[in-house]
Design a protein around this motif. Structure first.
Motif, PDB file in Angstrom:
ATOM      1  N   PHE A  73     -92.960  34.677 -77.279  1.00 45.70           N
ATOM      2  CA  PHE A  73     -94.059  34.056 -76.541  1.00 45.70           C
ATOM      3  C   PHE A  73     -93.870  34.088 -75.032  1.00 45.70           C
ATOM      4  CE2 PHE A  73     -93.791  31.998 -80.718  1.00 45.70           C
ATOM      5  CZ  PHE A  73     -95.073  32.232 -81.191  1.00 45.70           C
ATOM      6  N   TYR A  74     -92.769  34.679 -74.571  1.00 49.51           N
ATOM      7  CA  TYR A  74     -92.497  34.684 -73.140  1.00 49.51           C
ATOM      8  C   TYR A  74     -93.633  35.303 -72.331  1.00 49.51           C
ATOM      9  CZ  TYR A  74     -87.546  33.195 -73.165  1.00 49.51           C
ATOM     10  OH  TYR A  74     -86.377  32.479 -73.259  1.00 49.51           O
ATOM     11  N   ASP A  75     -94.121  36.439 -72.767  1.00 47.77           N
ATOM     12  CA  ASP A  75     -95.107  37.177 -71.978  1.00 47.77           C
ATOM     13  C   ASP A  75     -96.355  36.346 -71.713  1.00 47.77           C
ATOM     14  OD1 ASP A  75     -97.418  39.211 -71.484  1.00 47.77           O
ATOM     15  OD2 ASP A  75     -95.603  40.405 -71.241  1.00 47.77           O
ATOM     16  N   GLU A  76     -96.955  35.803 -72.753  1.00 51.00           N
ATOM     17  CA  GLU A  76     -98.191  35.056 -72.548  1.00 51.00           C
ATOM     18  C   GLU A  76     -97.942  33.718 -71.854  1.00 51.00           C
ATOM     19  OE1 GLU A  76    -100.198  33.950 -76.239  1.00 51.00           O
ATOM     20  OE2 GLU A  76     -98.378  34.476 -77.352  1.00 51.00           O
ATOM     21  N   LEU A  77     -96.784  33.104 -72.092  1.00 50.27           N
ATOM     22  CA  LEU A  77     -96.469  31.866 -71.380  1.00 50.27           C
ATOM     23  C   LEU A  77     -96.322  32.127 -69.886  1.00 50.27           C
ATOM     24  CD1 LEU A  77     -93.877  30.277 -73.841  1.00 50.27           C
ATOM     25  CD2 LEU A  77     -96.101  29.304 -73.253  1.00 50.27           C
ATOM     26  N   LEU A  78     -95.566  33.160 -69.543  1.00 44.55           N
ATOM     27  CA  LEU A  78     -95.381  33.509 -68.130  1.00 44.55           C
ATOM     28  C   LEU A  78     -96.701  33.893 -67.477  1.00 44.55           C
ATOM     29  CD1 LEU A  78     -92.084  35.571 -68.492  1.00 44.55           C
ATOM     30  CD2 LEU A  78     -92.312  33.390 -67.280  1.00 44.55           C
ATOM     31  N   ALA A  79     -97.531  34.640 -68.178  1.00 46.12           N
ATOM     32  CA  ALA A  79     -98.814  35.078 -67.631  1.00 46.12           C
ATOM     33  C   ALA A  79     -99.740  33.904 -67.355  1.00 46.12           C
ATOM     34  CB  ALA A  79     -99.476  36.068 -68.594  1.00 46.12           C
ATOM     35  N   SER A  80     -99.585  32.816 -68.105  1.00 40.44           N
ATOM     36  CA  SER A  80    -100.460  31.648 -67.919  1.00 40.44           C
ATOM     37  C   SER A  80     -99.961  30.721 -66.816  1.00 40.44           C
ATOM     38  CB  SER A  80    -100.548  30.863 -69.230  1.00 40.44           C
ATOM     39  OG  SER A  80     -99.318  30.222 -69.508  1.00 40.44           O
ATOM     40  N   GLY A  81     -98.762  30.981 -66.287  1.00 42.34           N
ATOM     41  CA  GLY A  81     -98.220  30.147 -65.215  1.00 42.34           C
ATOM     42  C   GLY A  81     -97.055  29.266 -65.626  1.00 42.34           C
ATOM     43  N   VAL A  82     -96.657  29.322 -66.906  1.00 42.29           N
ATOM     44  CA  VAL A  82     -95.469  28.580 -67.342  1.00 42.29           C
ATOM     45  C   VAL A  82     -94.233  29.237 -66.733  1.00 42.29           C
ATOM     46  CG1 VAL A  82     -94.041  27.953 -69.336  1.00 42.29           C
ATOM     47  CG2 VAL A  82     -96.541  27.847 -69.499  1.00 42.29           C
ATOM     48  N   LYS A  83     -93.326  28.438 -66.197  1.00 41.11           N
ATOM     49  CA  LYS A  83     -92.102  28.954 -65.584  1.00 41.11           C
ATOM     50  C   LYS A  83     -90.953  28.809 -66.570  1.00 41.11           C
ATOM     51  CE  LYS A  83     -93.734  27.545 -61.005  1.00 41.11           C
ATOM     52  NZ  LYS A  83     -94.937  26.830 -61.502  1.00 41.11           N
ATOM     53  N   ILE A  84     -90.277  29.906 -66.840  1.00 39.62           N
ATOM     54  CA  ILE A  84     -89.194  29.924 -67.821  1.00 39.62           C
ATOM     55  C   ILE A  84     -87.866  30.213 -67.129  1.00 39.62           C
ATOM     56  CG2 ILE A  84     -88.269  31.104 -69.856  1.00 39.62           C
ATOM     57  CD1 ILE A  84     -91.135  31.633 -70.732  1.00 39.62           C
ATOM     58  N   TYR A  85     -86.854  29.443 -67.490  1.00 44.58           N
ATOM     59  CA  TYR A  85     -85.508  29.613 -66.940  1.00 44.58           C
ATOM     60  C   TYR A  85     -84.528  29.747 -68.107  1.00 44.58           C
ATOM     61  CZ  TYR A  85     -87.757  27.637 -62.785  1.00 44.58           C
ATOM     62  OH  TYR A  85     -88.604  27.400 -61.729  1.00 44.58           O
ATOM     63  N   GLN A  86     -83.480  30.529 -67.892  1.00 41.81           N
ATOM     64  CA  GLN A  86     -82.433  30.669 -68.899  1.00 41.81           C
ATOM     65  C   GLN A  86     -81.112  30.159 -68.332  1.00 41.81           C
ATOM     66  OE1 GLN A  86     -82.511  34.809 -70.152  1.00 41.81           O
ATOM     67  NE2 GLN A  86     -83.974  34.357 -71.783  1.00 41.81           N
TER      68      GLN A  86
END
Length: 463
Positions: free
Chosen positions: A361-374
């Motif tokens: 789900f990373y792609d669509e989450l990132l595209a919507s403006g959700v910021k992901i960190y590892q």
């Protein structure tokens, strides 16, 4: 494959053998938001029982300084969805990583005078496990009633002699949902239903919960608030979070423990003062949520309602992130309406398939403006969230279908800005030790990773 991974994979493996039933589904939480009433007041219980609406409203306005009528109505909606009231008069202490948490738990065990109830997914026979076993045996020999409920899959590699020693000392042990069907009476064998809770209750007055198991995996600290930065992974412990609760809410922990014990159709718990008269221990207002297979999805509903009703920020730290469609849509919708949505996820994991399944789900989450960190270096095992700075949760629940559908889990929701500020500080610490994932970088990741993600996607439901 390590024992730790075996514990995780066994239920999914049995599913592949065709031993499990049809897939269940999660409830539609979006429809519940339509019932939000601006004037609703959540019910609150205290040491003297249920409070009047006027007193509950006054208490929330005092303890939850930024609480608007809308936020109070949200708390009322959460109660309507979960069936669980708020409990006032508690003290809450955030605990970070294994060493700090284990020290506090052992301190509470040593001080026990009446009863100790321990519920855990993993109880290893290693240096730390032996330390806990010795402490529990010592208290039982002093006359304290000790009850331990441990999960059959979580302890699948632990020698039987480890538990026999405690049983011989007079400790009452219960193996939750044995993998061996010969140990189960009747037709109640449901091997995919696991007890993933991590709960310690001492004298009915102090309770602990969170993501930390009884295992030497937690013998070392992670990079959290570390002055030095080790580069050798072997010197870094797992990053996890626990919470200590004192006050009237401990009775809710105790009730969930007793109820879960009773579901196993074993001997009754021995007599003890499990429910002493509650006393006010602090000013925190909490909701203790327990969920179980075939239950009412209390934790899932609370999580999704909080995400859907968020106004300013959603900050989530999740060890195993394999969300369902409804959760993904709620996170994306929040980001699109301007909410600051940040999620800290593992950069390294103890379970490769889960690690790659979460990437779906990373792609669509990132595209919507959700910021992901590892998170770098340390293995992330915490399961926490702070939303709008005043709705916080700590517990055993991962954001995945397995936790919401097939596990017995326990989470504490804490309302208020003071605890929310502590949670925000912890979240910022995790961000400091994490790498941001940009949409451009993600779309240029190696093809080998994409193939692993594609393969893992078929197992999403069971992870």
């Amino acid at each position: 494959m390590t024992i730790f991974r075996m514990r995780f994979w066994l239920p999914a493996t049995l599913m592949c053998w065709g031993l499990l039933g049809a897939c269940a589904s999660l409830p539609n939480v979006t429809a519940m938001s339509d019932k939000l009433e601006p004037g609703a007041v959540p019910s609150v219980t205290g040491v003297h029982g249920a409070m009047s609406d006027a007193r509950a409203k006054a208490l929330l306005s005092k303890r939850w300084k930024k609480a608007s009528l809308e936020q109070q109505a949200q708390a009322a909606l959460e109660e309507a969805a979960t069936g669980v009231p708020l409990i006032a008069g508690n003290k809450t202490t955030l605990l970070f990583d294994g060493p700090q948490t284990m020290a506090e738990m052992l301190k509470a065990i040593t001080a026990a005078r009446s009863s100790i109830n321990l519920e855990t997914y993993i109880f290893d026979q290693d240096e730390l496990g032996m330390k806990f076993a010795d402490a529990l045996i010592a208290k039982r020999l002093e006359g304290v009633v000790v009850n331990i409920m441990y999960d059959s899959v979580g302890t699948i590699g632990v020698p039987a002699e480890f538990f026999t020693r405690m049983r011989t000392a007079g400790i009452n042990l219960l193996e939750f949902n044995p993998v061996n069907p010969a140990k189960v009476s009747g037709d109640s064998w449901k091997v995919n239903s696991r007890d993933h809770r991590k709960v310690l209750i001492v004298d009915g007055k102090t309770a602990f919960t969170g993501g930390i198991n009884i295992s030497a995996t937690y013998a070392k600290s992670s990079l959290f608030r570390s002055a030095s930065k080790p580069t050798d992974k072997s010197q870094v412990g797992w990053r996890d979070t626990h919470i200590k609760v004192e006050g009237p809410a401990v009775q809710a922990f105790q009730w969930l423990f007793v109820r879960n014990w009773a579901t196993q159709d074993k001997d009754d718990l021995p007599e003890a003062d499990y429910f002493p008269q509650p006393v006010i221990a602090g000013d925190k207002v909490v909701r203790v949520l327990g969920s179980e297979p075939g239950g009412k999805f209390e934790i899932y509903k609370a999580y999704n309602l909080a995400i859907q009703e968020s106004k300013t920020s959603i900050h989530i730290t999740s060890a195993y992130f394999v969300p369902d469609r409804q959760t993904v849509d709620a996170l994306m919708a929040a980001a699109r309406r301007g909410v600051d949505v940040k999620i800290v996820l593992p950069g390294v994991s103890d379970s490769g398939l889960v690690f790659y399944a979460g990437h779906a789900f990373y792609d669509e989450l990132l595209a919507s403006g959700v910021k992901i960190y590892q998170l770098k270096l340390a293995v992330l095992h915490a399961k926490t969230a702070v939303i709008d700075g005043n709705w916080s949760t700590v517990g055993s629940t991962n954001i995945d279908t397995r936790s919401f559908l097939h596990n017995s889990e326990l989470n504490v929701v804490v309302l208020g800005d003071a605890f929310g500020t502590e949670m925000e500080r912890a979240f910022q610490e995790d961000l400091r030790d994490s790498t941001v994932i940009t949409l451009n970088d993600w779309r240029h990741r190696p093809w080998a990773h994409r193939m692993k993600e594609w393969a893992a996607r078929f197992m999403n439901y069971w992870l």
